[in-house]
Enzyme design. Sequence first.
Site, PDB file in Angstrom:
ATOM      1  N   LYS A  52       6.098  11.423  -7.392  1.00  0.00           N
ATOM      2  CA  LYS A  52       7.152  10.021  -7.684  1.00  0.00           C
ATOM      3  C   LYS A  52       8.454   9.465  -8.157  1.00  0.00           C
ATOM      4  O   LYS A  52       9.554   9.526  -7.946  1.00  0.00           O
ATOM      5  CB  LYS A  52       5.834   8.392  -7.603  1.00  0.00           C
ATOM      6  CG  LYS A  52       5.125   8.584  -6.276  1.00  0.00           C
ATOM      7  CD  LYS A  52       4.367   7.694  -6.699  1.00  0.00           C
ATOM      8  CE  LYS A  52       3.274   7.565  -5.544  1.00  0.00           C
ATOM      9  NZ  LYS A  52       1.498   6.949  -5.533  1.00  0.00           N
ATOM     10  N   GLN A  95      -0.359   3.225  -9.938  1.00  0.00           N
ATOM     11  CA  GLN A  95      -1.543   4.410  -9.178  1.00  0.00           C
ATOM     12  C   GLN A  95      -3.143   4.285  -9.346  1.00  0.00           C
ATOM     13  O   GLN A  95      -3.871   3.863 -10.537  1.00  0.00           O
ATOM     14  CB  GLN A  95      -1.272   5.352 -10.795  1.00  0.00           C
ATOM     15  CG  GLN A  95      -1.070   6.390  -9.438  1.00  0.00           C
ATOM     16  CD  GLN A  95      -0.816   7.014  -7.927  1.00  0.00           C
ATOM     17  OE1 GLN A  95       0.408   6.586  -7.868  1.00  0.00           O
ATOM     18  NE2 GLN A  95      -1.673   7.579  -7.367  1.00  0.00           N
ATOM     19  N   ASP A 118       3.976  -0.398  -2.966  1.00  0.00           N
ATOM     20  CA  ASP A 118       2.896  -0.245  -1.879  1.00  0.00           C
ATOM     21  C   ASP A 118       2.450  -1.017  -0.952  1.00  0.00           C
ATOM     22  O   ASP A 118       1.610  -0.041  -0.306  1.00  0.00           O
ATOM     23  CB  ASP A 118       1.579  -0.062  -3.134  1.00  0.00           C
ATOM     24  CG  ASP A 118       2.059   1.162  -3.124  1.00  0.00           C
ATOM     25  OD1 ASP A 118       2.346   2.129  -2.852  1.00  0.00           O
ATOM     26  OD2 ASP A 118       0.689   1.922  -4.494  1.00  0.00           O
TER      27      ASP A 118
END
Length: 285
Positions: A52, A95, A118
């Site tokens: 990422k 995460q 997200d």
Amino acid sequence: MILLDGKETAATIRAEIREEVDKLEAKYGRKPGLAVVLVGEDPASQVYVRNKERACEDCGIRSIPHRLETASQLELEGLIHELNRDVTVDGILVQLPLPKGLDSQKILDLIDPNKDVDGFHPVNVGKMSLGLPGFQPCTPAGVINLLKRYGLDPACKKAVVIGRSNIVGKPLAMMLSQSGPCANATVTLCHSRTPDLKAECLEADYIFAAIGKPKFVTADMVKEGAVVVDVGINRTDEGLAGDCDFEGLKDKVHAITPVPGGVGPMTIAQLMVNTLQAFKMHVGA
């Protein structure tokens, strides 16, 4: 057979984002900022975070890493509140999975929905279910984007989604069934309790496999000319394998994604798309 190359498509998307970011930075005086929070030392999570960060660099997006060896629930909640207040942070990504002892859902619920790139916050999930603008989960949105880029439209087709996770299966089923571009499909959401899964798959024009079982979807489950999107990535003794038997399917289907190099790169590309969307919303572009 069309190979749905997610790696090449994602590179194209990143280049498009980079061009737009350069113009926006010149106009607004700053780059989009993505804060990535990693707690613990899970090797797979570290790889995902590095990927990422590389994508951010390619897109001209400012990566703001927060790597914590350990953190209490209160410490992590405090960090989220801090990032919510930071006007230079446009997107926040935590995460997953978090280490044991931390309440993941509570942490995700604390993220400002306007920074939830997200697409996991209940507000954004609700907007998606109603067909309203908002951040969509990166993997299913990346899948839809991949289909669009290859001119594959599931409208008026039968689609089967295998797997009912909140991250992939459920949102993907909703997105495929909504009205709009690359949607309007008749969707069956299948899972471990589905009777005669093979029969369901054999009727499908589009199959989306996200069940977490290597080579689960075999040639005898797929009709000639179907489109197969393999969301799975499984580590086996033979290396990485998807949820579909690629070798068995490739000569039977109209289009299929490889593993690796299919849906994975599109997930990260969609994260960049969402971060750019958040930035434009925050600066009023």
